[in-house]
Write an enzyme that holds these catalytic residues in place. Structure first.
Site, PDB file in Angstrom:
ATOM      1  N   THR A 102       0.827  -1.206   0.000  1.00 47.19           N
ATOM      2  CA  THR A 102       0.000   0.000   0.000  1.00 47.19           C
ATOM      3  C   THR A 102       0.862   1.258   0.000  1.00 47.19           C
ATOM      4  OG1 THR A 102      -1.506   1.256   1.420  1.00 47.19           O
ATOM      5  CG2 THR A 102      -0.133  -0.335   2.535  1.00 47.19           C
ATOM      6  N   ASP A 103       0.263   2.373  -0.399  1.00 49.77           N
ATOM      7  CA  ASP A 103       0.966   3.660  -0.304  1.00 49.77           C
ATOM      8  C   ASP A 103       1.153   4.091   1.153  1.00 49.77           C
ATOM      9  OD1 ASP A 103      -1.703   4.302   0.237  1.00 49.77           O
ATOM     10  OD2 ASP A 103      -1.906   5.770  -1.387  1.00 49.77           O
ATOM     11  N   GLU A 104       0.344   3.508   2.067  1.00 51.82           N
ATOM     12  CA  GLU A 104       0.356   3.986   3.453  1.00 51.82           C
ATOM     13  C   GLU A 104       1.671   3.698   4.179  1.00 51.82           C
ATOM     14  OE1 GLU A 104      -3.101   3.560   5.784  1.00 51.82           O
ATOM     15  OE2 GLU A 104      -4.450   3.776   4.082  1.00 51.82           O
ATOM     16  N   TYR A 118      -1.999  -0.517  11.132  1.00 51.57           N
ATOM     17  CA  TYR A 118      -2.160  -1.186   9.826  1.00 51.57           C
ATOM     18  C   TYR A 118      -0.942  -0.953   8.946  1.00 51.57           C
ATOM     19  CZ  TYR A 118      -3.407  -1.540   4.889  1.00 51.57           C
ATOM     20  OH  TYR A 118      -3.376  -1.820   3.546  1.00 51.57           O
ATOM     21  N   LYS A 157       1.935  -3.595   7.472  1.00 52.01           N
ATOM     22  CA  LYS A 157       2.207  -3.813   6.041  1.00 52.01           C
ATOM     23  C   LYS A 157       3.678  -3.522   5.742  1.00 52.01           C
ATOM     24  CE  LYS A 157      -0.303  -4.678   3.079  1.00 52.01           C
ATOM     25  NZ  LYS A 157      -0.753  -5.966   2.508  1.00 52.01           N
TER      26      LYS A 157
HETATM   27  P1  NAD Z   1     -10.112  -6.942   2.308  1.00 55.68           P
HETATM   28  O1  NAD Z   1     -10.084  -6.663   3.762  1.00 55.68           O
HETATM   29  O2  NAD Z   1     -11.340  -6.620   1.520  1.00 55.68           O
HETATM   30  O3  NAD Z   1      -9.832  -8.499   2.043  1.00 55.68           O
HETATM   31  C1  NAD Z   1      -8.838  -9.196   2.732  1.00 55.68           C
HETATM   32  C2  NAD Z   1      -9.073 -10.692   2.501  1.00 55.68           C
HETATM   33  O4  NAD Z   1      -8.029 -11.412   3.181  1.00 55.68           O
HETATM   34  C3  NAD Z   1     -10.403 -11.202   3.045  1.00 55.68           C
HETATM   35  O5  NAD Z   1     -11.026 -12.041   2.099  1.00 55.68           O
HETATM   36  C4  NAD Z   1      -9.997 -11.994   4.281  1.00 55.68           C
HETATM   37  O6  NAD Z   1     -10.894 -13.058   4.582  1.00 55.68           O
HETATM   38  C5  NAD Z   1      -8.621 -12.490   3.902  1.00 55.68           C
HETATM   39  N1  NAD Z   1      -7.784 -12.770   5.072  1.00 55.68           N
HETATM   40  C6  NAD Z   1      -7.577 -11.974   6.157  1.00 55.68           C
HETATM   41  N2  NAD Z   1      -6.752 -12.591   7.028  1.00 55.68           N
HETATM   42  C7  NAD Z   1      -6.419 -13.779   6.465  1.00 55.68           C
HETATM   43  C8  NAD Z   1      -5.571 -14.841   6.873  1.00 55.68           C
HETATM   44  N3  NAD Z   1      -4.930 -14.809   8.043  1.00 55.68           N
HETATM   45  N4  NAD Z   1      -5.448 -15.909   6.053  1.00 55.68           N
HETATM   46  C9  NAD Z   1      -6.110 -15.963   4.879  1.00 55.68           C
HETATM   47  N5  NAD Z   1      -6.918 -14.978   4.454  1.00 55.68           N
HETATM   48  C10 NAD Z   1      -7.070 -13.900   5.243  1.00 55.68           C
HETATM   49  O7  NAD Z   1      -8.841  -6.226   1.716  1.00 55.68           O
HETATM   50  P2  NAD Z   1      -8.625  -5.499   0.298  1.00 55.68           P
HETATM   51  O8  NAD Z   1      -9.087  -4.115   0.395  1.00 55.68           O
HETATM   52  O9  NAD Z   1      -9.132  -6.382  -0.764  1.00 55.68           O
HETATM   53  O10 NAD Z   1      -7.027  -5.467   0.271  1.00 55.68           O
HETATM   54  C11 NAD Z   1      -6.297  -6.553  -0.274  1.00 55.68           C
HETATM   55  C12 NAD Z   1      -4.810  -6.240  -0.190  1.00 55.68           C
HETATM   56  O11 NAD Z   1      -4.515  -5.030  -0.892  1.00 55.68           O
HETATM   57  C13 NAD Z   1      -4.315  -6.018   1.236  1.00 55.68           C
HETATM   58  O12 NAD Z   1      -3.042  -6.606   1.346  1.00 55.68           O
HETATM   59  C14 NAD Z   1      -4.224  -4.504   1.372  1.00 55.68           C
HETATM   60  O13 NAD Z   1      -3.232  -4.140   2.297  1.00 55.68           O
HETATM   61  C15 NAD Z   1      -3.850  -4.115  -0.036  1.00 55.68           C
HETATM   62  N6  NAD Z   1      -4.273  -2.776  -0.471  1.00 55.68           N
HETATM   63  C16 NAD Z   1      -5.585  -2.391  -0.348  1.00 55.68           C
HETATM   64  C17 NAD Z   1      -5.986  -1.137  -0.835  1.00 55.68           C
HETATM   65  C18 NAD Z   1      -7.415  -0.672  -0.738  1.00 55.68           C
HETATM   66  O14 NAD Z   1      -7.688   0.482  -1.063  1.00 55.68           O
HETATM   67  N7  NAD Z   1      -8.365  -1.505  -0.344  1.00 55.68           N
HETATM   68  C19 NAD Z   1      -5.034  -0.286  -1.415  1.00 55.68           C
HETATM   69  C20 NAD Z   1      -3.710  -0.704  -1.502  1.00 55.68           C
HETATM   70  C21 NAD Z   1      -3.338  -1.960  -1.041  1.00 55.68           C
HETATM   71  O1  DAU Z   2      -4.178   4.064   0.670  1.00 58.28           O
HETATM   72  C1  DAU Z   2      -4.383   2.698   0.524  1.00 58.28           C
HETATM   73  C2  DAU Z   2      -5.204   2.212   1.678  1.00 58.28           C
HETATM   74  O2  DAU Z   2      -6.526   2.684   1.453  1.00 58.28           O
HETATM   75  C3  DAU Z   2      -5.204   0.705   1.850  1.00 58.28           C
HETATM   76  O3  DAU Z   2      -3.903   0.270   2.133  1.00 58.28           O
HETATM   77  C4  DAU Z   2      -6.152   0.281   2.974  1.00 58.28           C
HETATM   78  O4  DAU Z   2      -6.237  -1.121   3.042  1.00 58.28           O
HETATM   79  C5  DAU Z   2      -7.523   0.853   2.682  1.00 58.28           C
HETATM   80  O5  DAU Z   2      -8.383   0.578   3.768  1.00 58.28           O
HETATM   81  C6  DAU Z   2      -7.456   2.351   2.458  1.00 58.28           C
HETATM   82  O6  DAU Z   2      -7.104   3.026   3.701  1.00 58.28           O
HETATM   83  P1  DAU Z   2      -7.760   4.431   4.089  1.00 58.28           P
HETATM   84  O7  DAU Z   2      -7.677   4.617   5.536  1.00 58.28           O
HETATM   85  O8  DAU Z   2      -7.218   5.526   3.225  1.00 58.28           O
HETATM   86  O9  DAU Z   2      -9.269   4.149   3.597  1.00 58.28           O
HETATM   87  P2  DAU Z   2     -10.683   4.471   4.252  1.00 58.28           P
HETATM   88  O10 DAU Z   2     -11.717   4.181   3.201  1.00 58.28           O
HETATM   89  O11 DAU Z   2     -10.845   3.858   5.583  1.00 58.28           O
HETATM   90  O12 DAU Z   2     -10.619   6.045   4.451  1.00 58.28           O
HETATM   91  C7  DAU Z   2     -10.403   6.904   3.348  1.00 58.28           C
HETATM   92  C8  DAU Z   2     -10.347   8.320   3.886  1.00 58.28           C
HETATM   93  O13 DAU Z   2     -11.650   8.695   4.343  1.00 58.28           O
HETATM   94  C9  DAU Z   2      -9.431   8.485   5.087  1.00 58.28           C
HETATM   95  O14 DAU Z   2      -8.784   9.745   5.037  1.00 58.28           O
HETATM   96  C10 DAU Z   2     -10.369   8.422   6.286  1.00 58.28           C
HETATM   97  C11 DAU Z   2     -11.654   9.027   5.743  1.00 58.28           C
HETATM   98  N1  DAU Z   2     -12.894   8.511   6.316  1.00 58.28           N
HETATM   99  C12 DAU Z   2     -13.079   7.158   6.354  1.00 58.28           C
HETATM  100  C13 DAU Z   2     -14.223   6.630   6.900  1.00 58.28           C
HETATM  101  C14 DAU Z   2     -14.413   5.132   6.969  1.00 58.28           C
HETATM  102  C15 DAU Z   2     -13.866   9.377   6.773  1.00 58.28           C
HETATM  103  O15 DAU Z   2     -13.705  10.622   6.697  1.00 58.28           O
HETATM  104  N2  DAU Z   2     -15.004   8.850   7.302  1.00 58.28           N
HETATM  105  C16 DAU Z   2     -15.225   7.518   7.410  1.00 58.28           C
HETATM  106  O16 DAU Z   2     -16.298   7.097   7.954  1.00 58.28           O
END
Ligand code: NAD
Ligand code: DAU
Length: 351
Positions: free
Chosen positions: A133-135, A159, A163
């Site tokens: 992730t970018d985080e 988190y 990562k």
């Molecule tokens: P998500 O939370 O929707 O899905 C995660 C999945 O992993 C789920 O299906 C869960 O059941 C499974 N899981 C969790 N713990 C596990 C374990 N111990 N063993 C096997 N499976 C397990 O997450 P997402 O948003 O789809 O993110 C997927 C990946 O991409 C993550 O690694 C996250 O850090 C990365 N990522 C997400 C975003 C985003 O915006 N959502 C952005 C950048 C990177």
């Molecule tokens: O940047 C990549 C990341 O994006 C991934 O690595 C993470 O897995 C994914 O969860 C996401 O993280 P964020 O914290 O950026 O996403 P989230 O949707 O939780 O929040 C996006 C922005 O919105 C953040 O600045 C917090 C804000 N927010 C979020 C929620 C849930 C609100 O203002 N209100 C809310 O209720």
């Protein structure tokens, strides 16, 4: 040939699995623990498809992963599985350390055992793709240049720290053991099947329910939004042609404040599901997230230069498709927002 995907029942993983099997005739073993974020309904379209082998299990279960490597002999691992929600990591970091750090370590060791057992050319062709992730880079000042791949890690939440720790392990397995790894760092995704704890689906679900649309702090935090299909394409490019030991940024080239995202969403909803007044009337400013990163932005020139990837979806088009998907999939929303989901929203937002 076979690939092993972890976390393929979650948001990005299930989009990856569906696109993979839609485009290629290669078997895919999908290892997912089905936590609250994993949902087999995300994969319903693949019911009966013999190319999709779903295994419910934990990436940290070494006996299970060793068995899966021995049985299926995958040519690659695409490692999505993680605890992924920042707010949950603040309330309870344990699962994040367990899955993202210890689980990734265990999976890496299992993959290394398999890779060691191979001989050329299979050994040379093997890949372990770490989805990050970018985080991990922390927060940018308003006028600072976007994160490049050379940037040092400075994670700020449990988190992102978990990562970053996993990414360090992956990097070390490349340098010490020569494991053929490559890491992607992506910005905020949105699209179909995203669990409604994340900003965009939460706002859609709350808006339709007539509930408040919670904006943390002043809503001026900036994220770089990317449509999930574009992320999947980027990961596939990196798997196919990424250089070993490298990091690749996958970014939306689309920086927006949270308030602008929510206002745009409300405007799309006003058009697609009109009601008396605007959904924007439901916006409420609430207590900020502790340690809230102010701005993320990705410099994604490397993946464009080396692998020819660029996002193909505009934010306007991707957001409209996403809203329409949630409108068309109300049973999916109802299923995932029952029981445990309500406990989470009460813990995070109060009654
Ligand atoms: P998500 O939370 O929707 O899905 C995660 C999945 O992993 C789920 O299906 C869960 O059941 C499974 N899981 C969790 N713990 C596990 C374990 N111990 N063993 C096997 N499976 C397990 O997450 P997402 O948003 O789809 O993110 C997927 C990946 O991409 C993550 O690694 C996250 O850090 C990365 N990522 C997400 C975003 C985003 O915006 N959502 C952005 C950048 C990177
Ligand atoms: O940047 C990549 C990341 O994006 C991934 O690595 C993470 O897995 C994914 O969860 C996401 O993280 P964020 O914290 O950026 O996403 P989230 O949707 O939780 O929040 C996006 C922005 O919105 C953040 O600045 C917090 C804000 N927010 C979020 C929620 C849930 C609100 O203002 N209100 C809310 O209720």
């Amino acid at each position: 040939m076979t690939v092993l995907v972890t976390g393929g029942a979650g948001f990005i993983g299930s989009n990856f699995v569906q696109q993979w099997l839609g485009a290629r005739d290669e078997r895919l073993v999908n290892l997912d623990a089905l936590t609250y974020a994993g949902n087999l309904a995300n994969l319903a379209a693949l019911d009966g498809d013999p190319r999709h082998v779903f295994v419910r299990g934990d990436i940290g279960d070494r006996a299970l992963t060793d068995h899966l490597f021995a049985e299926h002999q995958p040519r690659a691992v695409i490692h999505f599985a993680a605890e992924s929600h920042v707010d949950r990591s603040i309330h309870g970091p344990d699962a994040f350390i367990q899955t993202n750090v210890v689980g990734t370590f265990s999976l890496l060791e299992s993959a290394r055992g398999h890779w060691d057992s191979l001989s050329s050319p299979d050994r040379d062709a093997f890949r372990f793709v770490q989805i990050s992730t970018d985080e991990v880079y922390g927060s940018l000042a308003p006028d600072e240049a976007a994160f490049s791949e050379a940037r040092a890690f400075a994670p700020n939440s449990p988190y992102s720290a978990s990562k970053a720790a996993a990414d360090h392990l992956v990097r070390a397995w490349f340098h010490t053991y020569g494991m053929p790894v490559v890491t992607t760092h992506c910005s905020n995704n949105y699209g179909a099947y995203q669990f409604p704890e994340k900003l965009i689906p939460l706002v859609i679900v709350n808006a339709l329910a007539g509930a408040p649309l919670p904006i943390y702090g002043d809503g001026q935090q900036v994220r770089d939004w990317l449509y999930v299909d574009d992320h999947v394409d980027g990961v596939t490019r990196v798997l196919d042609a990424g250089r070993l030991g490298e990091r690749y940024h996958i970014g939306g080239l689309n920086q927006l404040t949270n308030l602008d995202v929510v206002r745009t969403l409300c405007a799309v909803l006003d058009e697609l599901r009109p009601k008396a007044g605007s959904y924007a009337d439901q916006i409420r400013f609430v207590k900020d997230r502790p340690g809230h990163d102010r701005r993320y932005a990705m410099d994604a020139r490397k993946i464009e230069r080396e692998l020819g990837w660029r996002p193909q979806h505009s934010f306007e088009a991707g957001l409209r498709e996403t809203v329409q998907w949630y409108l068309d999939h109300q049973p999916w929303v109802e299923a995932v927002t029952s029981g445990a989901y309500r406990q989470w929203t009460t813990l995070q937002y109060g009654a």
